[in-house]
Design a protein around this motif. Structure first.
Motif, mmCIF file in Angstrom:
data_model
loop_
_atom_site.group_PDB
_atom_site.id
_atom_site.type_symbol
_atom_site.label_atom_id
_atom_site.label_comp_id
_atom_site.label_asym_id
_atom_site.label_seq_id
_atom_site.Cartn_x
_atom_site.Cartn_y
_atom_site.Cartn_z
ATOM 1 N N GLY A 114 -1.377 -0.368 -10.973
ATOM 2 C CA GLY A 114 -1.411 -1.397 -9.931
ATOM 3 C C GLY A 114 -2.759 -2.068 -9.761
ATOM 4 N N GLU A 115 -3.839 -1.305 -9.928
ATOM 5 C CA GLU A 115 -5.171 -1.886 -9.739
ATOM 6 C C GLU A 115 -5.626 -2.683 -10.953
ATOM 7 O OE1 GLU A 115 -6.950 1.858 -8.570
ATOM 8 O OE2 GLU A 115 -7.501 0.989 -6.642
ATOM 9 N N LEU A 116 -4.809 -2.680 -12.000
ATOM 10 C CA LEU A 116 -5.151 -3.448 -13.194
ATOM 11 C C LEU A 116 -4.342 -4.743 -13.274
ATOM 12 C CD1 LEU A 116 -5.479 -0.560 -15.816
ATOM 13 C CD2 LEU A 116 -7.327 -1.831 -14.700
ATOM 14 N N ALA A 117 -3.809 -5.211 -12.116
ATOM 15 C CA ALA A 117 -3.142 -6.521 -12.088
ATOM 16 C C ALA A 117 -4.191 -7.584 -12.378
ATOM 17 C CB ALA A 117 -2.491 -6.747 -10.733
ATOM 18 N N TYR A 118 -3.812 -8.586 -13.200
ATOM 19 C CA TYR A 118 -4.801 -9.587 -13.611
ATOM 20 C C TYR A 118 -5.147 -10.567 -12.488
ATOM 21 C CZ TYR A 118 -3.420 -7.835 -18.214
ATOM 22 O OH TYR A 118 -3.140 -7.034 -19.283
ATOM 23 N N SER A 119 -4.291 -10.675 -11.496
ATOM 24 C CA SER A 119 -4.567 -11.584 -10.383
ATOM 25 C C SER A 119 -5.252 -10.815 -9.257
ATOM 26 C CB SER A 119 -3.265 -12.184 -9.868
ATOM 27 O OG SER A 119 -2.366 -11.152 -9.511
ATOM 28 N N TYR A 120 -6.037 -11.508 -8.473
ATOM 29 C CA TYR A 120 -6.731 -10.882 -7.370
ATOM 30 C C TYR A 120 -6.424 -11.661 -6.091
ATOM 31 C CZ TYR A 120 -10.234 -8.434 -4.753
ATOM 32 O OH TYR A 120 -10.840 -7.644 -3.823
ATOM 33 N N PRO A 121 -6.217 -11.085 -4.941
ATOM 34 C CA PRO A 121 -6.172 -9.639 -4.684
ATOM 35 C C PRO A 121 -4.970 -8.981 -5.346
ATOM 36 C CG PRO A 121 -5.417 -10.839 -2.767
ATOM 37 C CD PRO A 121 -5.928 -11.862 -3.733
ATOM 38 N N ARG A 122 -5.069 -7.698 -5.528
ATOM 39 C CA ARG A 122 -4.006 -6.981 -6.239
ATOM 40 C C ARG A 122 -2.699 -7.049 -5.447
ATOM 41 N NH1 ARG A 122 -2.748 -1.004 -6.394
ATOM 42 N NH2 ARG A 122 -0.774 -2.076 -6.162
ATOM 43 N N PRO A 123 -1.556 -6.992 -6.124
ATOM 44 C CA PRO A 123 -0.267 -7.084 -5.427
ATOM 45 C C PRO A 123 -0.054 -5.920 -4.458
ATOM 46 C CG PRO A 123 -0.006 -7.288 -7.828
ATOM 47 C CD PRO A 123 -1.402 -6.833 -7.583
ATOM 48 N N ARG A 124 0.766 -6.175 -3.458
ATOM 49 C CA ARG A 124 1.099 -5.111 -2.512
ATOM 50 C C ARG A 124 2.058 -4.116 -3.138
ATOM 51 N NH1 ARG A 124 1.766 -7.169 3.611
ATOM 52 N NH2 ARG A 124 2.354 -4.973 3.725
ATOM 53 N N THR A 125 2.021 -2.896 -2.632
ATOM 54 C CA THR A 125 2.979 -1.875 -3.069
ATOM 55 C C THR A 125 4.208 -1.900 -2.165
ATOM 56 O OG1 THR A 125 1.774 -0.338 -1.659
ATOM 57 C CG2 THR A 125 1.256 -0.299 -4.011
ATOM 58 N N ILE A 126 5.297 -1.326 -2.645
ATOM 59 C CA ILE A 126 6.466 -1.141 -1.775
ATOM 60 C C ILE A 126 6.051 -0.270 -0.592
ATOM 61 C CG2 ILE A 126 8.826 -0.241 -1.641
ATOM 62 C CD1 ILE A 126 9.071 -0.725 -4.653
ATOM 63 N N LYS A 127 5.216 0.716 -0.883
ATOM 64 C CA LYS A 127 4.722 1.633 0.150
ATOM 65 C C LYS A 127 4.117 0.871 1.330
ATOM 66 C CE LYS A 127 3.360 5.702 1.765
ATOM 67 N NZ LYS A 127 4.358 6.706 2.160
ATOM 68 N N SER A 128 3.521 -0.290 1.051
ATOM 69 C CA SER A 128 2.844 -1.023 2.134
ATOM 70 C C SER A 128 3.837 -1.546 3.174
ATOM 71 C CB SER A 128 2.010 -2.168 1.553
ATOM 72 O OG SER A 128 2.854 -3.212 1.091
ATOM 73 N N TYR A 129 5.122 -1.615 2.803
ATOM 74 C CA TYR A 129 6.146 -2.065 3.763
ATOM 75 C C TYR A 129 6.885 -0.890 4.390
ATOM 76 C CZ TYR A 129 5.399 -6.391 1.140
ATOM 77 O OH TYR A 129 4.834 -7.468 0.533
ATOM 78 N N ASP A 130 6.596 0.303 3.922
ATOM 79 C CA ASP A 130 7.359 1.500 4.304
ATOM 80 C C ASP A 130 7.111 1.850 5.759
ATOM 81 O OD1 ASP A 130 8.780 3.882 4.180
ATOM 82 O OD2 ASP A 130 7.089 5.026 3.374
ATOM 83 N N ASP A 131 8.144 1.793 6.579
ATOM 84 C CA ASP A 131 7.936 2.134 7.992
ATOM 85 C C ASP A 131 8.638 3.414 8.402
ATOM 86 O OD1 ASP A 131 10.476 1.196 7.866
ATOM 87 O OD2 ASP A 131 10.122 -0.607 9.070
ATOM 88 N N ASP A 132 9.326 4.074 7.470
ATOM 89 C CA ASP A 132 9.912 5.358 7.862
ATOM 90 C C ASP A 132 9.610 6.493 6.877
ATOM 91 O OD1 ASP A 132 11.571 4.538 5.860
ATOM 92 O OD2 ASP A 132 13.432 4.688 7.004
ATOM 93 N N GLY A 133 8.526 6.303 6.102
ATOM 94 C CA GLY A 133 8.012 7.416 5.301
ATOM 95 C C GLY A 133 8.884 7.811 4.127
ATOM 96 N N ARG A 134 9.725 6.874 3.637
ATOM 97 C CA ARG A 134 10.612 7.269 2.547
ATOM 98 C C ARG A 134 10.025 6.952 1.171
ATOM 99 N NH1 ARG A 134 15.628 6.223 3.099
ATOM 100 N NH2 ARG A 134 15.504 5.726 5.305
ATOM 101 N N VAL A 135 8.881 6.256 1.151
ATOM 102 C CA VAL A 135 8.258 5.926 -0.135
ATOM 103 C C VAL A 135 7.192 6.970 -0.478
ATOM 104 C CG1 VAL A 135 7.011 4.190 -1.467
ATOM 105 C CG2 VAL A 135 8.641 3.471 0.302
ATOM 106 N N LEU A 136 7.283 7.530 -1.660
ATOM 107 C CA LEU A 136 6.252 8.444 -2.171
ATOM 108 C C LEU A 136 5.441 7.663 -3.198
ATOM 109 C CD1 LEU A 136 9.247 10.157 -2.110
ATOM 110 C CD2 LEU A 136 7.594 12.023 -2.200
ATOM 111 N N LEU A 137 4.236 7.289 -2.813
ATOM 112 C CA LEU A 137 3.380 6.486 -3.696
ATOM 113 C C LEU A 137 2.575 7.422 -4.601
ATOM 114 C CD1 LEU A 137 2.284 3.562 -4.259
ATOM 115 C CD2 LEU A 137 0.419 4.144 -2.707
ATOM 116 N N CYS A 138 2.713 7.215 -5.912
ATOM 117 C CA CYS A 138 2.046 8.095 -6.881
ATOM 118 C C CYS A 138 1.079 7.277 -7.723
ATOM 119 C CB CYS A 138 3.074 8.730 -7.812
ATOM 120 S SG CYS A 138 4.348 9.670 -6.957
#
Lengths: 473, 473
Positions: free
Chosen positions: A284-308
């Motif tokens: 994710g941090e190697l996206a060619y555009s800046y700022p880097r894209p958001r993760t699905i985790k960034s929208y997670d409001d009930d803790g169901r995303v496990l970001l690895c």
């Protein structure tokens, strides 16, 4: 359609039609603003959109240019075969890929190795060396099961860039992303459970599903936008899926970045059907555009995303330092972490914390992003030049991997055998599918600094592909 | 009975009867040889036998002496409660033990930490530092999935001392012994399967059984000779046991060394009932007698023993380097290793290979063995002095752990809470049992160089135990 998308499409059409040719300077932001009667910022947005699509390249203080050789090779096709959960196979082919020791004279174009020769890594090596010399409790003893608090704080800070506000207490350091992904799978699924995956998909995760006895349901995946949401919804209707595992940002092996709207929609689906999301963000941090894209985790409001994630692709895999932000599964993940490795080695954690805290990480990332962008263009160009007509190719927006698709009868495992005398190894496509699909595909690594030696290797691979195709006909 | 055992027993009886008192010099080898009409080497064998039993201590160039305070405390009792397979519990108590970060001011008498301050570790730190400074592919890239070939060769050589002839190709480097044990469990068992374990037993393995959904069958274990073979045979008759997991050499937490005959008998039973043996040898090289005891693996002729170990107890846990010799389960273990952590960090592997190859490992082991032997005697003495009458205590023949048993109503978790203000932590006995038995027991670490501070800590623990016992009556 918004103004800037509209403008971008008009410009894109002109490029496609050949009104602007490879290497040409595109109209200035001011000129376009006047011509179309839109604001400067709308034009800038349009250019960024084109840049994301690989249709325009900015040069500092000179404006935007058409990238060299804009005539595009076709994209890989979407796999539309019938989906059902399957047991994962292909271990033998994965084992072949990962059994070559470092320092061997085989050119490993198949492995997920970043360029580790960058001078921006030097401060990290200095830290490793300096900390290694101390004989302190911190480096040699058992650390805290959660990982070093200092490093976790730095990871928490880095996660802000992807839109995540995760306190360090909710982050667990792991031994590479492998351990994070395995823990995520075991924390959310039982043996026999079904996990939906993007396809093609990272072989490490699929082998984990195999190892722990889960089944993989491979979903059609667009080479530009990722997992098909329609197909996912149908699958969620039809099967008792427990988790969705995907690499939505700088996908491995396809290199796409799933649009933000799709990421949000995927989360909504997961919430509706109450399934967990295992999000691999290792590139994710190697996206060619800046700022880097958001993760699905960034929208997670009930803790169901496990970001690895890990530092294996951004810095060096030999460090074996990754992390997981497991949301509501924190306690389960801690337990799995304990039984998996007890804890993560201390020395690399402390060196990494120092490296990031001292401000060395961002400059390194900037350098690698720009190097990999250039290398993608070069490698794409070489494939166009040296591979048979009809070769389909991915358009990576991050990372350092190309995915090639050849004639449906082609066999990339045979290609690897034919490349043996040349001491070149590619990743056969079949390992990116639970069921061994994509035998006619292969993955190439373009992380290493491009030079004549690398170009010659690509030429040899292309020529060998052509020979094999010819001999089939 | 052989001559030397006969002679050892006669001498032992004289010591027990008080003819020789604590600190006394025992008769010289020459004198005994003349007195009993046996060869010098028979007397030497007899003294080594006594030494193994903790009845005689050699002092360089001065002969053998009666260890201080020979009057023994009673041994812990054997747990004889009814055995049936149970789900493992106690995670909360384990988590408490492992959550304290390094550098905290809590004196962690409960953790399995070796002494990492020994000057014999310096060459290892120098290697770590020197290798860390190089920017070579070897340290930073992915290594071979099996682990570094050079380190595997060194491990293969070390294994000769335990009677094992295992080529390096059959050894896999792991991220500590945790990963080795977890892989061994997953390679031999399915969720729901039953694993027989010694009792008390290492909590890491039991938590792994919990994590992967297996059941633990705790077998009565003698504090001097280990797992009861009679009980094991009955259990094998009665239950569909898939694997036996045990630490037969320098057991954790009891410190015993299973006699060779028992090791062979256990293997025979495993062969008859066709079950795997998961042998944890992580303390094996810290046996106080030399040469080190043989492993069960050394008798294994059909590949059913998975030998697991690491450098965490002999050198430093922060390195996170262990290994497994998985016999016939090699392919399965490789797969599990891949999905668990991908590979083990390169830098510590290379530094360790250099350390061992340069001949630094053996002198370090000798030093630690003699330090831990002295510390065991001192710690035993302190427990005798500061703990209430009736405290039972193990007689470790290796490693650096003491196991104490108190009145059956005693609660060592309560003890830990009472020790909080003193910033001392012990390991509560319950975590060494799947079912949470041994609440009246605790484990103490005596690895650290004994000093007045440590003695004071033991005094405080003993006094707190006495207070708690008093308040119960």
């Amino acid at each position: 359609m918004t103004l800037y998308v509209d403008l971008a499409e008009q410009l894109g059409a002109r490029i496609e039609q050949g009104l602007y040719r490879p290497g040409d300077r595109l109209p200035s932001v001011r000129a376009l603003s006047l011509e179309h009667g839109v604001s400067l910022s709308t034009v800038q947005q349009a250019y960024r959109h084109l840049e994301d699509q690989g249709m325009a390249t900015p040069r500092p203080k000179s404006g935007y240019f058409v990238p060299p050789n804009r005539q595009k090779l076709a994209l890989p096709k979407i796999n539309r075969s019938v989906q059902r959960p399957v047991d994962v196979s292909q271990w033998d082919n994965v084992l072949e890929l990962i059994s070559i020791p470092p320092g061997s004279d085989v050119l490993q174009l198949g492995r997920g190795m970043p360029d580790i020769s960058s001078p921006t890594l030097k401060p990290l090596l200095r830290s490793l060396s300096r900390l290694g010399r101390r004989q302190s409790v911190a480096e040699l003893s058992y650390g805290c099961i959660h990982g070093d608090p200092g490093l976790r704080e730095q990871v928490s800070r880095l996660l802000l860039d992807s839109g995540c506000q995760i306190p360090y207490q909710d982050i667990v350091i792991t031994t590479g992303c492998h351990e994070a992904l395995s823990a995520a799978i075991c924390a959310t699924c039982q043996p026999g459970d079904i996990v939906a995956v993007d396809s093609p998909s990272f072989h490490g995760v699929m082998q984990a599903l195999k190892g722990f006895g889960m089944k993989a349901l491979e979903l059609p995946t667009d080479p530009l936008t990722g997992i098909s949401l329609e197909a996912l919804e149908l699958a969620l209707e039809q099967w008792p899926i427990k988790a969705i595992q995907l690499t939505p940002t700088c996908n491995n092996p396809l290199g796409y970045i799933m649009p933000e709207a799709n990421k949000r929609a995927l989360l909504t689906l997961a919430q509706r059907y109450d399934v967990a999301i295992i999000e691999d963000d290792v590139y994710g941090e190697l996206a060619y555009s800046y700022p880097r894209p958001r993760t699905i985790k960034s929208y997670d409001d009930d803790g169901r995303v496990l970001l690895c994630s890990s530092f294996s692709k951004t810095l060096a895999p030999g460090l074996r330092v990754g992390w997981i932000a497991p949301g509501r599964y924190l306690q389960k993940v801690l337990h799995l972490k304990y039984i998996g490795t007890g804890m993560t080695a201390q020395l690399p954690q402390l060196a990494l914390a120092e490296f990031i805290e001292s401000g060395h990480y961002e400059p390194h990332l900037r350098r690698m992003r720009s190097q990999y962008t250039r290398s993608r263009d070069l490698m794409t160009d070489w494939v166009r030049r040296y591979f048979p007509v009809g070769t389909r190719i991915s358009q990576p927006h991050g990372g350092f991997m190309l995915w090639l698709e050849l004639d449906s009868a082609f066999d990339s495992q045979r290609l690897n055998r034919a490349l043996l005398p040349h001491k070149i190894q590619i990743a056969p496509g079949s390992i990116f599918s639970a069921a061994g699909k994509y035998r006619n595909c292969l993955r190439l690594n373009y992380a290493a600094k491009p030079d004549a030696h690398l170009e010659e290797a690509v030429r040899i691979v292309g020529a060998t592909v052509a020979q094999l195709l010819d001999s089939d006909h």
